[in-house]
Design an enzyme around this catalytic site. Structure first.
Site, PDB file in Angstrom:
ATOM      1  CG  ASP A   8      78.384  66.411 -73.966  1.00  0.00           C
ATOM      2  OD1 ASP A   8      77.720  66.786 -74.958  1.00  0.00           O
ATOM      3  OD2 ASP A   8      79.072  65.365 -73.961  1.00  0.00           O
ATOM      4  CE  LYS A  69      74.288  68.225 -80.186  1.00  0.00           C
ATOM      5  NZ  LYS A  69      75.330  67.777 -79.234  1.00  0.00           N
ATOM      6  CD  GLU A 168      78.996  68.462 -78.759  1.00  0.00           C
ATOM      7  OE1 GLU A 168      79.293  67.576 -79.603  1.00  0.00           O
ATOM      8  OE2 GLU A 168      77.830  68.805 -78.520  1.00  0.00           O
ATOM      9  CG  ASP A 190      82.862  64.423 -80.310  1.00  0.00           C
ATOM     10  OD1 ASP A 190      82.242  63.351 -80.217  1.00  0.00           O
ATOM     11  OD2 ASP A 190      82.517  65.452 -79.706  1.00  0.00           O
TER      12      ASP A 190
END
Ligand code: ADP
Ligand code: MG
Length: 627
Positions: A8, A69, A168, A190
């Site tokens: 992850d 990211k 994810e 999430d």
């Protein structure tokens, strides 16, 4: 087959996991932690990753890169907001992409991400006693094609064989549903540091079928921190008569950290105080300025209202696209650190009408699911089928700058669709195929994934040629496009060559650089270890000398080697010098020990004590010199 891990690669924190005896487990990093901050710091020619990098951020604001990211797979003109917020320097790359500028040396977001991946994999390899080369890496479900490709490339640069890119929330569901019997409809919510995903899945008998996905790739916990920083800085500006703390990178970094801490405290408390001494200098009196502000949970919730509003819409969209009402959702899984914010949980309850499931660990479940998928792909996990969807519609630009969809969003992948197009002009020799991703009707409002040309079309009247465009989305969610003129069979194809996507040559170069860097790192560590050994031996020798007397010859020989050790440890010494000095010191120490009994004066101190045994004991003494 070789072991493969699940990673992850988070905006804020990263986690690595592996299948062990039929269950996924998290692998701790070298510091013994289960999550690794996704932070890279550059200090001289050294790179630090994780907690150590994060800890020195305030003192090295321009050399500490976090939340990379947010930049990966994006073009410069898409990230202006993020650029303004980053305490480190971000510049435009020669290809219209993004580069991080560290003291004049430019790094792509892929390279920085690769440094994080390498740290995770190196530490895990050590833990397992086995080199890891294969990985499944997760991305937000809402990541577009370029972001997925860029993530794959980061894996390649880190020397990994990226088996699969998975979403994810899907990974989270995979970990959650692995041992479940019976059917269940699940919504995964999430909210991490920088991205927000909502996914609705049907789980039953080992089949994980994604029904819909929606989200926002620029919404997360750090936007909440940012809201607090803006408030803090604005208030401070008013109160200090115009001092803007945001202009000072170090002050900005301190405010960001304090804001995050306050936000986290407010998940448990209803009030907290942000206190930052010596945050700046009064422009007139030149005296130090203090920032001290009380923040209540109510005020915090007011500050993040605009963000909370943006949480609602994707949930509603995902339900609508799945053709389900809130009541039909059986379990709600909360994933990501920012779901600990009470106001976020409140919204989940309001929109979905039920308490979320508390059985999953929000920080680890994504990596665990990625490990499950890695197990599936390497054959260690059986009877699990994953059917995911493409999050955004894919199409081509057609006459009038219109976006014509070939594959609508939420289509199960892998998939392949073809459609036939024609020319707009008489005797048009070529067509340009402009590939688009997004939901907007006009081409210009969607993300341009790239263009390619099909030429050699025989002379024909407008509307006569039959040009078949085929889109293939693979299991990674990455698009391959082809176009074929039917009368000649001539084809053109691309695996999308976006301006921000690295070419094979560039990736190759970066792989080599990263490897060279890893090699240099290894050498530096080896040198440091050699210095440590020498210094440890020196300390031991000094102790022995202070405790026992030996012959004058042995004494002066040992003194000389100690002095040499001292100077080598404190300068740029070669590995060979360090090795031979250690050997000399050890043998001088042996000679000294032998001379102890020969010496007539006897010991001055505790001559009976002190581990003065075999030389190996001295070298391997497991303490390090204080620095
Ligand atoms: P990512 O997946 O983006 O790496 P994480 O799932 O690790 O992110 O979540 C990180 C975010 O969660 C950060 O913004 C962090 O501040 C926030 N967070 C962590 N713990 C808490 C908490 N107790 N209360 C509020 N926010 C938290
Ligand atoms: Mg996450």
């Amino acid at each position: 087959m070789a072991k493969a891990v699940g990673i992850d690669l988070g905006t804020t924190n990263s986690v690595i996991a592996i299948m062990e005896g039929g269950s996924p487990v998290v692998l701790e990093n070298a510091e013994g932690e289960r999550t690794t901050p996704s932070v890279v710091a550059f200090k001289g020619n050294e790179q630090l990753v994780g907690r150590v990098a994060r800890r020195q951020a305030v003192l090295n604001a321009e050399g500490t890169v976090f939340e990379i990211k947010r930049f990966i797979g994006r073009r410069w003109d898409e990230v202006q907001e993020e650029v303004k917020r980053a305490p480190y320097k971000v510049v435009q790359g020669p290809d219209g992409g993004v580069r991080v500028d560290i003291a004049g040396k430019l790094y792509t977001p892929e390279e920085v991400s690769a440094m994080i991946l390498r740290k995770l994999v190196d530490d895990a390899s050590k833990k397992l006693g086995e080199k890891i080369t294969k990985a499944v890496i997760t991305v937000p479900a809402y990541f577009n094609n370029s972001q997925r490709e860029a993530t794959t490339n980061a894996g390649k640069i880190a020397g990994l064989d990226v088996l699969r890119i998975i979403n994810e929330p899907t990974a989270a569901a995979l970990a959650y549903g692995l041992d479940k019997k019976g059917d269940e409809t699940v919504l995964v919510f999430d909210l991490g540091g920088g991205t927000f995903d909502v996914t609705v899945l049907e789980i039953g008998d080992g089949v994980f079928k994604v029904l819909s996905t929606a989200g926002d790739t620029r919404l997360g916990g750090s936007d909440m921190d940012q809201a607090i920083v803006t408030w803090l800085a604005d208030e401070f500006k008013k109160e200090s008569g115009g001092v803007d703390l945001r202009a000072d990178r170090q002050a900005l970094q301190r405010m960001i950290e304090a804001a995050e801490k306050a936000k986290m405290e407010l998940s448990n408390l209803t009030e907290t105080t942000i206190s930052l001494p010596f945050i700046g200098l009064d422009p007139v009196s030149k005296t130090p300025l203090y920032l001290e502000k009380k923040l209540t949970r109510a005020k915090f919730e007011e500050l993040i209202q605009p963000l909370l509003k943006r949480v609602r819409q994707p949930v509603e969209q995902a339900l609508k696209d799945a053709n389900l009402s809130a009541a039909q959702i059986q379990e709600v899984l909360l994933v990501g650190g920012a779901t600990r914010v009470p106001a976020v949980q409140q919204i989940v309850k309001e929109v979905l009408g039920k308490e979320p499931n508390r059985t999953v660990n929000p920080d680890e479940v994504v990596a665990l699911g990625a490990a499950v998928q890695a197990g599936v792909l390497t054959g260690s996990v059986e009877d699990v089928v994953l059917l995911d969807v493409t999050p955004l519609s894919l199409g081509v630009e057609t006459k009038g700058s219109v976006s014509t969809v070939l594959i609508p969003r939420n289509t199960t992948v892998p998939t392949r669709r073809s459609e036939t197009f024609t020319t707009a002009d008489n005797n048009q020799p070529s067509v340009e195929i402009h590939v688009l991703q997004g939901e907007r009707p006009m081409a210009g409002d969607n993300k341009s994934l790239g263009r390619f040309k099909l030429d050699g079309i025989p002379p024909m009247m407008a509307g006569m040629p039959q040009i078949e465009v085929t889109f293939d989305i693979d299991a990674n969610g990455i698009l391959h496009a082809t176009a074929k003129e039917k009368s000649t069979g001539k084809e053109a194809s691309i695996t999308i060559q976006n301006t921000t996507t690295l070419s094979e040559q560039e990736i190759d170069r970066m792989v080599k650089e990263a490897e060279a860097n890893a090699e240099a790192d290894r050498k530096r560590r080896e040198s440091a270890d050699l210095k440590n050994s020498l210094d440890t031996a020196r300390i031991q020798a000094e102790r022995v000398m202070s405790e026992k007397q030996s012959t004058p010859e042995a004494k002066s020989r040992l003194e000389a080697t100690i002095a040499k050790a001292h100077s080598l440890v404190n300068s740029d010494s070669s590995d060979a010098e360090l090795r031979s000095a250690t050997e000399e010191l050890v043998s001088a120490l042996q000679a000294y020990e032998q001379g102890v009994s020969a010496s007539t004066t006897g010991g001055t101190g505790n001559s009976g004590q002190g581990g003065t045994g075999k030389p190996e004991d001295v070298i391997d003494a497991d303490f390090k010199p204080a620095d």
